[in-house]
Design an enzyme around this catalytic site. Structure first.
Site, PDB file in Angstrom:
ATOM      1  N   MET A  14       0.827  -1.212   0.000  1.00  0.00           N
ATOM      2  CA  MET A  14       0.000   0.000   0.000  1.00  0.00           C
ATOM      3  C   MET A  14       0.858   1.258   0.000  1.00  0.00           C
ATOM      4  SD  MET A  14      -3.219  -0.382  -0.314  1.00  0.00           S
ATOM      5  CE  MET A  14      -3.887   1.140   0.320  1.00  0.00           C
ATOM      6  N   GLY A  77      -4.354   3.813   7.370  1.00  0.00           N
ATOM      7  CA  GLY A  77      -5.102   2.721   6.746  1.00  0.00           C
ATOM      8  C   GLY A  77      -4.777   1.386   7.378  1.00  0.00           C
ATOM      9  N   HIS A 136      -8.896 -12.633   1.123  1.00  0.00           N
ATOM     10  CA  HIS A 136      -7.714 -11.805   0.864  1.00  0.00           C
ATOM     11  C   HIS A 136      -6.546 -12.618   0.324  1.00  0.00           C
ATOM     12  CE1 HIS A 136      -9.805  -8.766   3.271  1.00  0.00           C
ATOM     13  NE2 HIS A 136      -8.968  -7.889   2.757  1.00  0.00           N
ATOM     14  N   LYS A 140      -1.432 -11.382   3.687  1.00  0.00           N
ATOM     15  CA  LYS A 140      -2.042 -10.552   4.742  1.00  0.00           C
ATOM     16  C   LYS A 140      -1.724 -11.146   6.112  1.00  0.00           C
ATOM     17  CE  LYS A 140      -6.432  -8.424   6.092  1.00  0.00           C
ATOM     18  NZ  LYS A 140      -5.771  -7.147   6.405  1.00  0.00           N
TER      19      LYS A 140
END
Ligand SMILES: NC(=O)C1=CN([C@@H]2O[C@H](COP(=O)(O)OP(=O)(O)OC[C@H]3O[C@@H](n4cnc5c(N)ncnc54)[C@H](OP(=O)(O)O)[C@@H]3O)[C@@H](O)[C@H]2O)C=CC1
Ligand SMILES: O=C(O)C1=N[C@H](C(=O)O)C[C@H](O)C1
Length: 250
Positions: A14, A77, A136, A140
């Protein structure tokens, strides 16, 4: 005048996408990229007005406190936040030395996910049953996803406000944990599968009918408009804001 931005977790999936999105925005200027091991102090922040944190659940709260101490507004986030951690941030922001700083924490910046959460909460009181399935990529580190936790809490809160009875469920034996996590009474199931990015399905059932609300982030590009909106607006807010929906007219 550009808004100057520091990205914490800049080398991550990200963080690197956010760095690119900030560099591509004519009204924003990327002035610092920080990663694990970098100290968060004014000298490393390049004069940034706003910091964006996409790191890991075990680091994000300490990062936010350091960024407030450095006088920045913060957009977060990273997942892993709970009510106690929110309370510590609120308390920090209320101190005189933090005057003027604001923090926005959102479990999901994709418009489709924000709308899915909002629709699920609206629909939940009209159904006898509701469960959340999040899916996902296997890299993760946390489960269930922050989005799934927020979705379950939203469903539970709107059902409680409407006086809904408990959901029907005759399960008396579940030695393998097949019914998933239970968050505020809502079952949440996590799938980790190569090829996926970030997906969530909310299934709501009544006798003879089902509503499925599904959001799919196929690409991290889906999160960027929400992140940039938060970067542009966080400085106009006060204290702690939770969720991108606070910036949208939902
Ligand atoms: N709100 C939203 O819309 C979204 C939220 N997320 C969440 O964002 C977070 C990051 O996800 P993702 O980018 O996929 O994860 P990555 O693992 O790809 O990136 C995390 C980055 O943070 C770095 N890092 C670790 N510890 C620190 C620290 N103490 N200070 C600074 N940087 C640190 C890591 O460095 P190193 O690898 O060297 O340890 C890595 O570069 C997760 O919590 C995820 O759930 C993800 C997508 C969307
Ligand atoms: O780790 C991810 O990838 C994502 N994390 C967030 C979450 O846990 O909800 C948001 C999105 O689902 C992608």
């Amino acid at each position: 005048m550009s808004i100057t931005v520091a990205v914490v977790g800049a080398s991550g999936r990200m963080g690197s996408a956010v760095c690119q999105a900030v560099e591509d925005a004519s009204d924003l200027e990327l002035v610092a990229r920080l990663d694990a091991g970098d100290e968060i102090v004014p000298a490393t922040l390049g004069g940034a007005e706003v910091a964006v944190d996409f790191t890991v659940p075990s680091a994000t709260e300490a990062n936010v406190h350091a960024l407030i101490d450095a006088g920045l507004d913060v957009v977060v986030g990273t997942t892993g936040w709970d009510e106690e951690a929110y309370a510590r941030v609120r308390e920090h922001l209320a101190r005189p030395e933090a005057a003027g700083c604001a923090v926005l924490i959102a479990p999901n910046f994709a418009l489709s996910a924000v709308l899915a959460m909002s629709l699920a909460a609206k629909a939940a009181p009209y159904f006898a049953s509701a469960e959340v399935i999040e899916l996902h990529h296997p890299a993760k580190v946390d489960a269930p996803s922050g989005t799934a936790v927020a979705t379950a809490r939203g469903i539970a809160a709107s059902r409680a406000a409407a006086g809904c009875p408990p959901m029907p469920d005759a399960t008396a034996s579940d030695p393998w944990g097949a019914r998933g996590a239970v968050i505020d009474g809502v079952h949440v199931h996590a799938v980790r599968l190569q090829g996926l990015t970030a997906h969530e399905e909310v299934v709501l059932g009544n006798p003879g009918e089902q509503l499925t609300i599904r959001t799919d982030s196929f690409d991290r590009a889906s999160f960027m408009p929400g992140v940039l909106l938060a970067v542009r607006q966080v400085g106009q807010r006060e204290g702690l804001t939770i969720g991108l929906d606070a910036l949208l007219d939902l």
